[in-house]
Motif scaffolding. Structure first.
Motif, PDB file in Angstrom:
ATOM      1  N   ASP A  48      19.646  24.495  54.885  1.00 30.37           N
ATOM      2  CA  ASP A  48      20.178  23.703  53.778  1.00 30.37           C
ATOM      3  C   ASP A  48      21.587  24.131  53.367  1.00 30.37           C
ATOM      4  O   ASP A  48      22.351  23.323  52.837  1.00 30.37           O
ATOM      5  CB  ASP A  48      19.242  23.790  52.568  1.00 30.37           C
ATOM      6  N   HIS A  49      21.912  25.411  53.582  1.00 30.03           N
ATOM      7  CA  HIS A  49      23.229  25.913  53.168  1.00 30.03           C
ATOM      8  C   HIS A  49      24.165  26.105  54.357  1.00 30.03           C
ATOM      9  O   HIS A  49      25.201  26.766  54.226  1.00 30.03           O
ATOM     10  CB  HIS A  49      23.073  27.246  52.432  1.00 30.03           C
ATOM     11  N   LEU A  50      23.814  25.556  55.519  1.00 27.18           N
ATOM     12  CA  LEU A  50      24.565  25.867  56.734  1.00 27.18           C
ATOM     13  C   LEU A  50      26.042  25.528  56.621  1.00 27.18           C
ATOM     14  O   LEU A  50      26.903  26.354  56.959  1.00 27.18           O
ATOM     15  CB  LEU A  50      23.959  25.127  57.937  1.00 27.18           C
ATOM     16  N   GLU A  51      26.369  24.340  56.171  1.00 26.51           N
ATOM     17  CA  GLU A  51      27.773  23.952  56.097  1.00 26.51           C
ATOM     18  C   GLU A  51      28.565  24.916  55.211  1.00 26.51           C
ATOM     19  O   GLU A  51      29.671  25.334  55.565  1.00 26.51           O
ATOM     20  CB  GLU A  51      27.896  22.515  55.558  1.00 26.51           C
ATOM     21  N   ARG A  52      27.977  25.286  54.076  1.00 20.42           N
ATOM     22  CA  ARG A  52      28.666  26.224  53.179  1.00 20.42           C
ATOM     23  C   ARG A  52      28.772  27.609  53.809  1.00 20.42           C
ATOM     24  O   ARG A  52      29.811  28.277  53.712  1.00 20.42           O
ATOM     25  CB  ARG A  52      27.918  26.314  51.850  1.00 20.42           C
ATOM     26  N   ASP A  53      27.687  28.052  54.469  1.00 22.60           N
ATOM     27  CA  ASP A  53      27.705  29.384  55.075  1.00 22.60           C
ATOM     28  C   ASP A  53      28.727  29.477  56.208  1.00 22.60           C
ATOM     29  O   ASP A  53      29.376  30.509  56.387  1.00 22.60           O
ATOM     30  CB  ASP A  53      26.319  29.742  55.606  1.00 22.60           C
ATOM     31  N   LEU A  54      28.871  28.407  56.981  1.00 13.33           N
ATOM     32  CA  LEU A  54      29.869  28.412  58.057  1.00 13.33           C
ATOM     33  C   LEU A  54      31.280  28.548  57.484  1.00 13.33           C
ATOM     34  O   LEU A  54      32.141  29.210  58.081  1.00 13.33           O
ATOM     35  CB  LEU A  54      29.769  27.128  58.875  1.00 13.33           C
ATOM     36  N   ARG A  71      15.829  20.293  58.547  1.00  7.52           N
ATOM     37  CA  ARG A  71      16.545  20.039  59.795  1.00  7.52           C
ATOM     38  C   ARG A  71      16.145  21.093  60.826  1.00  7.52           C
ATOM     39  O   ARG A  71      16.162  22.293  60.527  1.00  7.52           O
ATOM     40  CB  ARG A  71      18.054  20.071  59.569  1.00  7.52           C
ATOM     41  N   ASP A  72      15.782  20.658  62.039  1.00 11.57           N
ATOM     42  CA  ASP A  72      15.370  21.640  63.037  1.00 11.57           C
ATOM     43  C   ASP A  72      16.586  22.305  63.675  1.00 11.57           C
ATOM     44  O   ASP A  72      17.736  21.975  63.377  1.00 11.57           O
ATOM     45  CB  ASP A  72      14.450  21.018  64.095  1.00 11.57           C
ATOM     46  N   ALA A  78      24.024  21.140  66.324  1.00  9.52           N
ATOM     47  CA  ALA A  78      25.078  20.124  66.324  1.00  9.52           C
ATOM     48  C   ALA A  78      26.077  20.366  65.194  1.00  9.52           C
ATOM     49  O   ALA A  78      27.285  20.184  65.368  1.00  9.52           O
ATOM     50  CB  ALA A  78      24.454  18.735  66.199  1.00  9.52           C
ATOM     51  N   VAL A  79      25.575  20.796  64.029  1.00  8.60           N
ATOM     52  CA  VAL A  79      26.459  21.091  62.903  1.00  8.60           C
ATOM     53  C   VAL A  79      27.364  22.272  63.228  1.00  8.60           C
ATOM     54  O   VAL A  79      28.577  22.242  62.977  1.00  8.60           O
ATOM     55  CB  VAL A  79      25.637  21.379  61.628  1.00  8.60           C
ATOM     56  N   VAL A  80      26.769  23.343  63.790  1.00 11.93           N
ATOM     57  CA  VAL A  80      27.565  24.527  64.143  1.00 11.93           C
ATOM     58  C   VAL A  80      28.663  24.150  65.122  1.00 11.93           C
ATOM     59  O   VAL A  80      29.829  24.534  64.961  1.00 11.93           O
ATOM     60  CB  VAL A  80      26.666  25.634  64.736  1.00 11.93           C
ATOM     61  N   ARG A  81      28.302  23.386  66.139  1.00  9.71           N
ATOM     62  CA  ARG A  81      29.286  23.025  67.161  1.00  9.71           C
ATOM     63  C   ARG A  81      30.400  22.131  66.609  1.00  9.71           C
ATOM     64  O   ARG A  81      31.529  22.164  67.101  1.00  9.71           O
ATOM     65  CB  ARG A  81      28.577  22.334  68.324  1.00  9.71           C
ATOM     66  N   LEU A 104      20.563  24.538  75.642  1.00 11.28           N
ATOM     67  CA  LEU A 104      21.730  24.984  76.392  1.00 11.28           C
ATOM     68  C   LEU A 104      22.687  23.825  76.692  1.00 11.28           C
ATOM     69  O   LEU A 104      23.903  23.993  76.624  1.00 11.28           O
ATOM     70  CB  LEU A 104      21.279  25.657  77.689  1.00 11.28           C
ATOM     71  N   SER A 105      22.133  22.655  76.990  1.00 16.10           N
ATOM     72  CA  SER A 105      23.003  21.506  77.270  1.00 16.10           C
ATOM     73  C   SER A 105      23.677  20.980  76.012  1.00 16.10           C
ATOM     74  O   SER A 105      24.692  20.283  76.091  1.00 16.10           O
ATOM     75  CB  SER A 105      22.197  20.382  77.939  1.00 16.10           C
ATOM     76  N   SER A 106      23.119  21.317  74.844  1.00 18.66           N
ATOM     77  CA  SER A 106      23.709  20.876  73.570  1.00 18.66           C
ATOM     78  C   SER A 106      24.732  21.858  73.037  1.00 18.66           C
ATOM     79  O   SER A 106      25.316  21.640  71.974  1.00 18.66           O
ATOM     80  CB  SER A 106      22.610  20.668  72.523  1.00 18.66           C
TER      81      SER A 106
END
Length: 235
Positions: A48-54, A71-72, A78-81, A104-106
């Motif tokens: 839930d906090h991924l965007e802020r943590d990045l 979100r799995d 996909a968000v990290v990339r 790996l392909s993602s």
């Protein structure tokens, strides 16, 4: 679960690892071994906090569990990339080839299947950071030179032959050179979270010390009641 802490060595800012894992016992164990290795560590139970943590924590590596609430891991990958240049290690109980290929392909850099030995996960993170240029190619302590990529150890002109376990132990001590490491930390990092008794540490430390001292002065010291430290002087 939320944030459980940030830690690292003094001096230059250490590499940061964001761990997103909803199984608390696994998250605590992973945090323990990575913090013990000197990384800054931030643990979340979901993305839930991924965007802020990045943006704010700015991790060098993100460890993503696949099976997460909301979100799995694939969605988070996909968000990290799209927002970061961090390396990604996928962590999952699934052992199907399809999931590994999908990750790996993602864009995942590595894939670790549960159950796993903590030392293996730490080694994968370490190798990824080294490929990314966030860790030095070799580690030196006095006349001791440890090359994690070539898996070689030298003191002066002498090459020292170690077992695989002794090499992992020496690499861990070298990466934390100057820091006193307790037996629980070493057990967690090399063999798994509280997997064996402390006598295992003593036996391997003694064997490693004998091999190192066959080619020079003492580098591996015992700090009574606290643990072990790899350092050049004999304080």
């Amino acid at each position: 679960m939320g944030e459980r802490g940030v830690s690292g060595r003094a001096g230059a800012e250490p590499a940061g690892v964001l761990v997103i894992e909803d199984a608390e016992t696994i998250a605590i164990a992973v945090q323990s071994v990575l913090t013990g290795a000197g990384y800054r560590v931030l643990v979340r139970a979901d993305g839930d906090h991924l965007e802020r943590d990045l943006s704010e924590f700015r991790p060098d590596v993100v460890i993503l569990d696949v099976m997460l609430p909301h979100r799995d891991g694939f969605a988070l990958l996909a968000v990290v990339r799209s927002r970061s240049r961090a390396g990604v290690v996928m962590l999952t109980a699934r052992d199907g080839v399809g999931d590994r290929l999908r990750g790996l392909s993602s864009g995942a850099d590595d894939y670790v299947t549960k159950p796993f030995v903590l030392a293996e996960l730490a080694a994968r993170v370490n190798a990824l950071l080294r490929r990314m240029g966030r860790l030095p190619a070799v580690i030196t302590v006095g006349d001791l030179v440890v090359d994690p990529v070539a898996a070689t150890v030298r003191r002066g002109d002498a090459t020292i032959t170690l077992t695989a376990t002794e090499f992992r132990l020496l690499q861990y001590l070298a990466e934390n050179r100057g820091a006193v490491l307790g037996k629980p930390q070493i057990l967690s990092a090399i063999w798994g979270f509280d997997a064996y008794g402390p006598n295992l540490v003593e036996v391997n430390i003694s064997a490693l010390r004998r091999k190192l001292e066959a080619h020079g002065s003492r580098l591996l010291h015992t700090v009574r009641g606290m643990g072990y430290v790899l350092r050049e002087d004999d304080r």
